[in-house]
Write an enzyme that holds these catalytic residues in place. Structure first.
Site, PDB file in Angstrom:
ATOM      1  N   ASP A   1       0.812  -1.217   0.000  1.00 38.48           N
ATOM      2  CA  ASP A   1       0.000   0.000   0.000  1.00 38.48           C
ATOM      3  C   ASP A   1       0.847   1.268   0.000  1.00 38.48           C
ATOM      4  O   ASP A   1       0.368   2.338   0.369  1.00 38.48           O
ATOM      5  CB  ASP A   1      -0.944   0.013   1.205  1.00 38.48           C
ATOM      6  CG  ASP A   1      -0.210  -0.137   2.532  1.00 38.48           C
ATOM      7  OD1 ASP A   1       1.036  -0.251   2.525  1.00 38.48           O
ATOM      8  OD2 ASP A   1      -0.878  -0.139   3.581  1.00 38.48           O
TER       9      ASP A   1
ATOM     10  N   LYS B   1       6.865   5.830  18.234  1.00 38.48           N
ATOM     11  CA  LYS B   1       6.396   7.163  17.863  1.00 38.48           C
ATOM     12  C   LYS B   1       6.764   8.161  18.960  1.00 38.48           C
ATOM     13  O   LYS B   1       6.458   7.942  20.137  1.00 38.48           O
ATOM     14  CB  LYS B   1       4.879   7.164  17.670  1.00 38.48           C
ATOM     15  CG  LYS B   1       4.395   6.333  16.491  1.00 38.48           C
ATOM     16  CD  LYS B   1       2.879   6.355  16.410  1.00 38.48           C
ATOM     17  CE  LYS B   1       2.380   5.481  15.274  1.00 38.48           C
ATOM     18  NZ  LYS B   1       0.891   5.465  15.190  1.00 38.48           N
TER      19      LYS B   1
ATOM     20  N   ASP C   1       1.733   6.730   1.826  1.00 40.57           N
ATOM     21  CA  ASP C   1       0.974   5.575   2.299  1.00 40.57           C
ATOM     22  C   ASP C   1      -0.469   5.763   1.832  1.00 40.57           C
ATOM     23  O   ASP C   1      -1.124   6.746   2.203  1.00 40.57           O
ATOM     24  CB  ASP C   1       1.054   5.515   3.819  1.00 40.57           C
ATOM     25  CG  ASP C   1       0.265   4.363   4.429  1.00 40.57           C
ATOM     26  OD1 ASP C   1      -0.578   3.766   3.720  1.00 40.57           O
ATOM     27  OD2 ASP C   1       0.474   4.075   5.616  1.00 40.57           O
TER      28      ASP C   1
END
Length: 366
Positions: free
Chosen positions: A111, A162, A223
């Site tokens: 993707d 993150k 993405d």
């Protein structure tokens, strides 16, 4: 023989309802299924054998490539239970043809739309004698991603979660979803349980001091997991912001020869119009994807949206950042708000949904 694995097993839940009946990599992007754009890019890089790591609606991939005969061998590894990214790679690795422990194997996420030069990634892997080479991309705001810092020679130092604060943003480099594995490293991934390469395989290799290399570029990268990113990626392929061997001529729109476009309609921004679609007078379609058999009535305006096949959009209706499932009907003078997703087959009457009010008379006696 240069070989590759494409990870295409996800359900694409963020793209529903489009993915209710079609796996995300098989959705049409710039006139072809996205997976075909990836296949064309791999073939340009010299790949001769590809293994699809499938799971969700796996049989549709074989249908897509049943008559594919362009000098590329395709195999299908079906994931019966969730195996994670690492497990899916290992499961697909069983079908690789080469037997050299040092052979490089390209792995792509199914993707990710990227302008990276795959031959350059393979060359970097060979020159650095790496166990794994990762394509890394720089992003303006890395807080939504795990970070991958490297040293001056490009060797990966760690894989960080993150960041929660600006101080934790020690790099703007993130994993871009393209890897080259040494075959022996790929074969060492456990095959009997769920494994994440991002959270387990790669950090363990770094901790062991193995040569894990980052190939960092500023190439185009997107993405395609959300509806807005999906339509933007398609538009960027049409206009040439990113290239694909399947898009021969860049333009403001890609219109199927069997579609009918009224002379006063405007189709812009890299929009695609599918086969048999009808776009009426004074319609505006901007940076959107209009599927096959769709009818758009006079004066409708569609911006950054997807209208799936065999649906209809009524006169003077307005859509912005909307996803319309297949076989749906949107009546006249609807005004659909951003982020709205309409299920396949839904029917909305004229003026049924509006952000602003109308002066139409109430049909109920008072």
């Amino acid at each position: 023989m240069q070989e590759a694995i494409i990870l295409v097993g996800g359900k694409g839940t963020r793209l529903r309802p489009l993915t209710n009946h079609t796996p995300k990599p098989l959705l049409n992007v710039a006139g072809s299924s996205f997976i075909r754009h990836q296949i064309a890019k791999l073939m340009d890089a010299g790949v001769e054998h590809v293994v699809f790591a499938t799971s969700y609606l796996a049989g549709l991939f074989e249908e897509e490539f049943r008559d594919f005969a362009q000098g590329l061998e395709i195999s299908y590894a079906v994931e019966e239970v969730p195996l994670g990214t690492g497990g899916a790679i290992r499961n697909a690795g069983r079908l690789l043809r080469g037997d050299s422990a040092d052979a490089p194997v390209l792995v792509l996420n199914g993707d990710i739309l990227s302008g990276v030069d795959l031959r350059a990634v393979l060359e970097r892997h060979e020159v650095q004698e790496a166990d794994v080479t990762l394509h890394l991309t720089r992003v303006p705001d890395p807080r939504a991603f795990g970070l991958v810092p490297t040293d001056g020679a490009g060797r990966v130092l760690s894989f960080l979660e993150k960041p929660k604060t600006a101080e934790e943003c020690v790099t703007d480099q993130i994993n871009a979803g393209c890897y080259v594995f040494r075959r022996s490293v790929l074969d060492a991934i456990p095959a009997d349980r769920e494994v994440s390469v991002e959270q387990e395989t790669f950090p363990q290799l770094v901790a062991q001091g193995r040569p894990i290399v980052g190939h960092t570029t500023d190439d185009y990268w997107r993405d395609l997991g959300t509806p807005l990113a999906f339509v933007h990626g398609s538009a960027d392929l049409v206009t040439g912001k990113v290239t694909s061997p399947l898009v021969e001529r860049h333009a403001e729109a890609l219109i199927d020869p069997t579609a009918t476009i009224a002379p006063t309609a405007r189709v812009t921004g890299g929009s695609t119009i599918g086969p048999g679609a009808v776009v009426g007078p004074h319609v505006v379609v901007d940076r959107s994807i209009i599927g096959g058999g769709v009818t758009v009535a006079e004066g409708a305006r569609i911006h950054e949206s997807v209208v799936d096949h065999d649906s209809s959009i009524g006169r003077e209706s307005f859509l912005r950042e909307v996803v319309v499932g297949c076989h749906a009907h949107i009546g006249a003078e609807n005004e659909l708000p951003a982020q709205l997703r309409l299920s396949c087959g839904i029917r909305i009457p004229a003026q049924g949904v509006r952000v602003s009010g109308t002066a139409a008379a109430c049909l109920t006696a008072h």
